[in-house]
Design a protein around this motif. Structure first.
Motif, short mmCIF file in Angstrom:
data_model
loop_
_atom_site.label_atom_id
_atom_site.label_comp_id
_atom_site.label_asym_id
_atom_site.label_seq_id
_atom_site.Cartn_x
_atom_site.Cartn_y
_atom_site.Cartn_z
N PRO A 169 -11.87 -2.39 8.18
CA PRO A 169 -10.25 -2.08 7.92
C PRO A 169 -9.63 -3.26 8.74
N VAL A 170 -9.78 -3.44 10.02
CA VAL A 170 -9.11 -4.24 10.80
C VAL A 170 -9.07 -5.77 10.15
N VAL A 214 -6.75 -5.48 7.02
CA VAL A 214 -5.36 -5.44 7.43
C VAL A 214 -4.56 -6.93 8.06
N LEU A 215 -5.71 -7.30 8.90
CA LEU A 215 -5.43 -8.74 9.51
C LEU A 215 -5.07 -9.84 8.19
N PHE A 261 -1.94 -8.22 5.64
CA PHE A 261 -0.68 -8.19 6.31
C PHE A 261 -0.51 -9.12 7.37
N GLY A 262 -1.56 -9.80 7.87
CA GLY A 262 -1.30 -10.72 9.03
C GLY A 262 -0.90 -12.08 8.43
N LEU A 275 2.19 -13.96 7.11
CA LEU A 275 2.99 -14.40 8.27
C LEU A 275 2.81 -15.91 8.41
N LEU A 276 1.69 -16.36 8.34
CA LEU A 276 1.31 -17.86 8.41
C LEU A 276 1.48 -18.60 7.16
N GLY A 277 1.99 -17.90 5.93
CA GLY A 277 2.25 -18.50 4.98
C GLY A 277 1.04 -18.33 3.95
N ALA A 326 -9.16 0.07 -0.56
CA ALA A 326 -8.05 1.10 -0.64
C ALA A 326 -7.09 1.13 0.28
N VAL A 327 -7.54 0.57 1.78
CA VAL A 327 -6.76 0.81 2.70
C VAL A 327 -5.57 0.00 2.81
#
Lengths: 284, 214
Positions: free
Chosen positions: B64-65, B68-69, B72-73, B76-78, B160-161
């Motif tokens: 999950p981590v 998400v990274l 969603f992460g 942010l770096l394009g 699904a997360v």
């Protein structure tokens, strides 16, 4: 397994070539790494403002509390799934055909259902059945349902790997079947399974991050996303720190499992359990 | 059950997406896993180190981590992909270390003496690999590979997360919309069990077929 296991020991020319390739790959890695760092700093990943929230002590307390929540859930689920696993193992080893089939069905079914689905199930169904619980318990119950099946199968394999004479001797001494399992077989099986149990702990610990979808239990991933939405310039940093914290704990647990396994081998001269179920648990 | 009818296409699409994730993830993870295993066996130390670090890092960060990274992460770096592509990539990245470890332990089950014997009989390294080592290694690898495959099938649900509308997500959404959690989530569970048990059967059959008489 390594190169020299399968191929000939490299001669002097091949060794020179390998040395050159080693240097070339090293340079390539350095160049790529440098390029990534430059690229990241162009996006202000290393800028002081993005890391500013992390200079506060309170931020690390928040992250630490999140990690502690993960560990609490994991330990609780581990203890509960040991209980469920012991009960399942009694069923799997029982002479009753019906009970054995039932427990085999349970293990087969819960080995195939994703923990996330179980989590949705517990968090949606338990309240409609009138069981109002905090999100922590939904997570723990979902993890226990899944992990109990795995541990039950593990204990069954560990008990069956014991020499048959153990249970015969106990029966000859007048032990009842339940007492034979509880006092003679289970302690030995649990000892030889300890590395696999620690690996299962890693799996459960990884699973606790799923509580993120519930939103009512402040585990580390959820904490990191909340920090990211509050300090929007540090969103990526918060997630990365969370990932690194998860990684460190897991590596620590894996090292522990390796140490226990080596100690077992030194003391008893055998690999822990060679049964398939044990390997499966050690791997996932 | 009439509430189910309008949602049937959605549910079917969920199952299709899950199957697509399984197929894509498995194919990609197989390729990456084989590359990793080869790197870890290579005589060049830098490559061995890179592969070991990769396995250490990506096996120990929860899925999950990573999901998400990545979703969603990285934007942010394009760096941005569609949700489905991201989920497939993360699945591949996460599963590859397990496959490489399975390959390694499978090759380790073949004893070194057999290799030495075949070399003494005049087989070339490649020849003994292909006639002696690999057939035995594959035979002992099928069962653990099947376990990794089933683990991956379950892991597709983690998509699904981040909101990929696969089986778990769709079931949860319909369950909440129609206030029928038991039927919808039970249906999804049955779908997973069918997929899982079919794969188990397949693996067992394959295992029996290539089993060596040792």
């Amino acid at each position: 397994m390594s190169f020299t296991t399968f191929f000939d020991e490299p001669g002097p020319r091949a060794r020179r070539r390998h040395r050159l390739l080693e240097i070339a790959t090293c340079v390539a890695v350095l160049v790529i790494g440098l390029w990534v760092i430059v690229e990241l700093s162009a996006h202000d990943v290393f800028s002081a403002s993005a890391w500013a929230p992390f200079s506060q002590w309170g931020m690390w307390r928040l992250l630490g509390a999140g990690l502690l929540n993960n560990l609490t859930a994991a330990v609780t689920a581990m203890i509960l799934s040991m209980v469920v696993g012991c009960l399942l193992a009694f069923g799997l080893l029982s002479p009753s055909w019906v009970l054995r089939r039932f427990c085999m069905g349970y293990t087969a079914i819960f080995n195939c259902i994703p923990v996330l689905l179980l989590l949705f199930f517990t968090s949606l169904m338990l309240p409609t059945w009138g069981v109002q619980l905090p999100d922590f318990w939904f997570l723990v119950i979902a993890l226990t349902l899944y992990s109990g099946a795995v541990i039950g199968d593990l204990i069954r394999a560990g008990v069956q790997a014991l020499p048959h004479g153990q249970s015969e001797a106990a029966t000859a001494l007048g032990f009842s079947p339940i007492r034979t399992i509880w006092l003679v077989l289970l302690p030995q099986a649990l000892r030889s399974m300890s590395p696999a149990m620690v690996s299962q702990m890693v799996i459960i610990f990884k699973g606790t991050a799923l509580a993120y979808v519930l939103g009512g239990y402040l585990e580390l991933l959820h904490t990191a996303t909340l920090i990211g939405s509050y300090y929007s310039q540090s969103a990526l940093q918060a997630l990365s720190v969370a990932a690194i914290l998860f990684m460190l704990v897991n590596i620590g647990l894996s090292l522990l499992a390796g140490a226990i396994e080596r100690r077992e081998q030194r003391r008893f001269g055998t690999a822990a359990t060679s049964d398939e179920a044990a390997q499966q648990a050690a791997m996932a | 059950m009439s509430f189910l009818l309008p949602h049937l296409p959605e549910f079917g699409l969920g199952i299709l997406l899950t199957l697509a994730l399984i197929a894509l993830g498995w194919a990609g993870a197989m390729v990456l896993g084989i590359v990793l295993a080869a790197l870890r066996a290579s005589p060049i130390r830098t490559l061995r180190t890179i592969a070991s670090i990769y396995v250490l890092v990506f096996r120990n960060i929860p899925l999950p981590v990573q999901m998400v990274l990545f979703v969603f992460g990285l934007p942010l770096l394009g760096i941005q992909y569609s949700l489905f592509t991201s989920a497939a990539i993360v699945l591949i990245i996460y599963t590859a270390p397990f496959i490489s470890e399975t390959l390694r332990s499978g090759l380790n089950t073949v004893s070194r003496g057999e290799l030495e014997a075949s070399r003494a009989l005049g087989f070339s390294p490649i020849g003994s690999m292909q006639r002696l080592i690999l057939p035995q290694a594959f035979a002992s690898m099928i069962q653990p590979m099947g376990n990794v495959l089933i683990m991956m099938v379950k892991n597709t649900s983690v998509a699904a997360v981040v909101g990929v509308a696969e089986l778990t997500f769709t079931a949860d959404k319909i369950a909440i919309d129609e206030v029928q959690p038991f039927i919808m989530l039970g249906g999804a569970a049955v779908a997973y069990i069918v997929i899982g048990l079919l794969l188990t059967r397949l693996v067992t059959a394959l295992d029996r077929k290539v089993a060596f008489s040792r």
